[in-house]
Scaffold this active site. Structure first.
Site, PDB file in Angstrom:
ATOM      1  N   ASN A   7       0.854  -1.183   0.000  1.00 29.45           N
ATOM      2  CA  ASN A   7       0.000   0.000   0.000  1.00 29.45           C
ATOM      3  C   ASN A   7       0.895   1.240   0.000  1.00 29.45           C
ATOM      4  OD1 ASN A   7      -2.404  -1.530   0.202  1.00 29.45           O
ATOM      5  ND2 ASN A   7      -2.159  -1.706   2.423  1.00 29.45           N
ATOM      6  N   GLN A  45      -2.273   2.803   3.250  1.00 26.71           N
ATOM      7  CA  GLN A  45      -1.032   2.750   4.044  1.00 26.71           C
ATOM      8  C   GLN A  45      -1.234   3.467   5.375  1.00 26.71           C
ATOM      9  OE1 GLN A  45       2.520   4.375   2.167  1.00 26.71           O
ATOM     10  NE2 GLN A  45       3.858   3.494   3.741  1.00 26.71           N
ATOM     11  N   VAL A  77       1.241   2.682   8.111  1.00 26.04           N
ATOM     12  CA  VAL A  77       2.580   2.767   8.710  1.00 26.04           C
ATOM     13  C   VAL A  77       3.535   3.228   7.608  1.00 26.04           C
ATOM     14  CG1 VAL A  77       4.431   1.540   9.890  1.00 26.04           C
ATOM     15  CG2 VAL A  77       2.048   0.909  10.357  1.00 26.04           C
ATOM     16  N   HIS A 109       6.588  -1.522   3.487  1.00 25.52           N
ATOM     17  CA  HIS A 109       6.393  -2.922   3.882  1.00 25.52           C
ATOM     18  C   HIS A 109       5.577  -3.645   2.841  1.00 25.52           C
ATOM     19  CE1 HIS A 109       3.214  -0.445   5.641  1.00 25.52           C
ATOM     20  NE2 HIS A 109       2.399  -1.477   5.464  1.00 25.52           N
ATOM     21  N   HIS A 137       3.008  -6.824   2.307  1.00 29.51           N
ATOM     22  CA  HIS A 137       2.135  -7.797   2.974  1.00 29.51           C
ATOM     23  C   HIS A 137       2.196  -9.105   2.187  1.00 29.51           C
ATOM     24  CE1 HIS A 137      -0.431  -4.818   5.321  1.00 29.51           C
ATOM     25  NE2 HIS A 137       0.070  -4.017   4.405  1.00 29.51           N
TER      26      HIS A 137
HETATM   27  P1  AMP Z   1      -0.541  -0.752   5.985  1.00 40.48           P
HETATM   28  O1  AMP Z   1      -1.980  -0.471   6.340  1.00 40.48           O
HETATM   29  O2  AMP Z   1      -0.320  -1.249   4.593  1.00 40.48           O
HETATM   30  O3  AMP Z   1       0.339   0.437   6.317  1.00 40.48           O
HETATM   31  O4  AMP Z   1      -0.099  -1.935   6.912  1.00 40.48           O
HETATM   32  C1  AMP Z   1       0.324  -1.786   8.234  1.00 40.48           C
HETATM   33  C2  AMP Z   1       0.128  -3.111   8.901  1.00 40.48           C
HETATM   34  O5  AMP Z   1       0.898  -3.121  10.081  1.00 40.48           O
HETATM   35  C3  AMP Z   1      -1.308  -3.408   9.305  1.00 40.48           C
HETATM   36  O6  AMP Z   1      -1.748  -4.589   8.660  1.00 40.48           O
HETATM   37  C4  AMP Z   1      -1.235  -3.561  10.821  1.00 40.48           C
HETATM   38  O7  AMP Z   1      -2.090  -4.561  11.314  1.00 40.48           O
HETATM   39  C5  AMP Z   1       0.218  -3.914  11.019  1.00 40.48           C
HETATM   40  N1  AMP Z   1       0.779  -3.600  12.328  1.00 40.48           N
HETATM   41  C6  AMP Z   1       0.695  -2.433  13.000  1.00 40.48           C
HETATM   42  N2  AMP Z   1       1.361  -2.520  14.165  1.00 40.48           N
HETATM   43  C7  AMP Z   1       1.881  -3.771  14.221  1.00 40.48           C
HETATM   44  C8  AMP Z   1       2.672  -4.463  15.183  1.00 40.48           C
HETATM   45  N3  AMP Z   1       3.063  -3.897  16.332  1.00 40.48           N
HETATM   46  N4  AMP Z   1       3.029  -5.740  14.909  1.00 40.48           N
HETATM   47  C9  AMP Z   1       2.629  -6.336  13.762  1.00 40.48           C
HETATM   48  N5  AMP Z   1       1.899  -5.722  12.816  1.00 40.48           N
HETATM   49  C10 AMP Z   1       1.515  -4.455  13.051  1.00 40.48           C
END
Ligand code: AMP
Length: 113
Positions: free
Chosen positions: A86, A93, A95, A99, A101
């Site tokens: 994302n 997105q 974070v 990354h 998925h």
């Molecule tokens: P995105 O929405 O593509 O930015 O994905 C971020 C992902 O990080 C989401 O699927 C969250 O569930 C995951 N996430 C956030 N915090 C953590 C954490 N502490 N450990 C594992 N996954 C996390």
């Protein structure tokens, strides 16, 4: 100074994760809110905010992330899977540390929401 994301805190060991793979370039761990039986995040150790900020000299790193995803998928006994990146808030997105998925273990519909 850019704010540290949760993934940088995981990389530094400050926050625990359910690790499935680590090498000199990346870390992979299980998503805390899995959207499928297998939901693993593969993140570069280099703090790149999103694919938008990746440069030509990240070519090797980006290829490594994809090949690592395939390696982990096989380790997890997945025959079919989806890899998703994302980029930007409107694309989902949340974070801002690049990354990938890796999602599998159930049938996945298309198009995504
Ligand atoms: P995105 O929405 O593509 O930015 O994905 C971020 C992902 O990080 C989401 O699927 C969250 O569930 C995951 N996430 C956030 N915090 C953590 C954490 N502490 N450990 C594992 N996954 C996390």
């Amino acid at each position: 100074m850019t704010q540290e994301t949760i993934f940088e805190r995981i990389l530094s060991g400050e926050i625990p994760c359910s690790e499935v793979h680590q090498d000199e370039l990346c870390l992979a761990f299980r998503d805390i809110e899995p959207q499928a039986p297998i939901h693993i995040l593969i993140i570069p150790k280099k703090p790149i905010k999103s694919l938008r900020e990746a440069h030509e000299n990240d070519q090797n790193l980006l290829g490594h992330l994809l090949l690592t995803a395939a390696k982990i998928a096989k380790q997890e006994n997945l025959k079919d899977w989806r890899t998703v990146i994302n980029t930007g808030e409107k694309a989902g997105q949340t974070v801002f540390h690049l990354h990938l998925h890796l999602i599998g273990g159930r049938s996945l519909s298309w198009p995504p929401g």
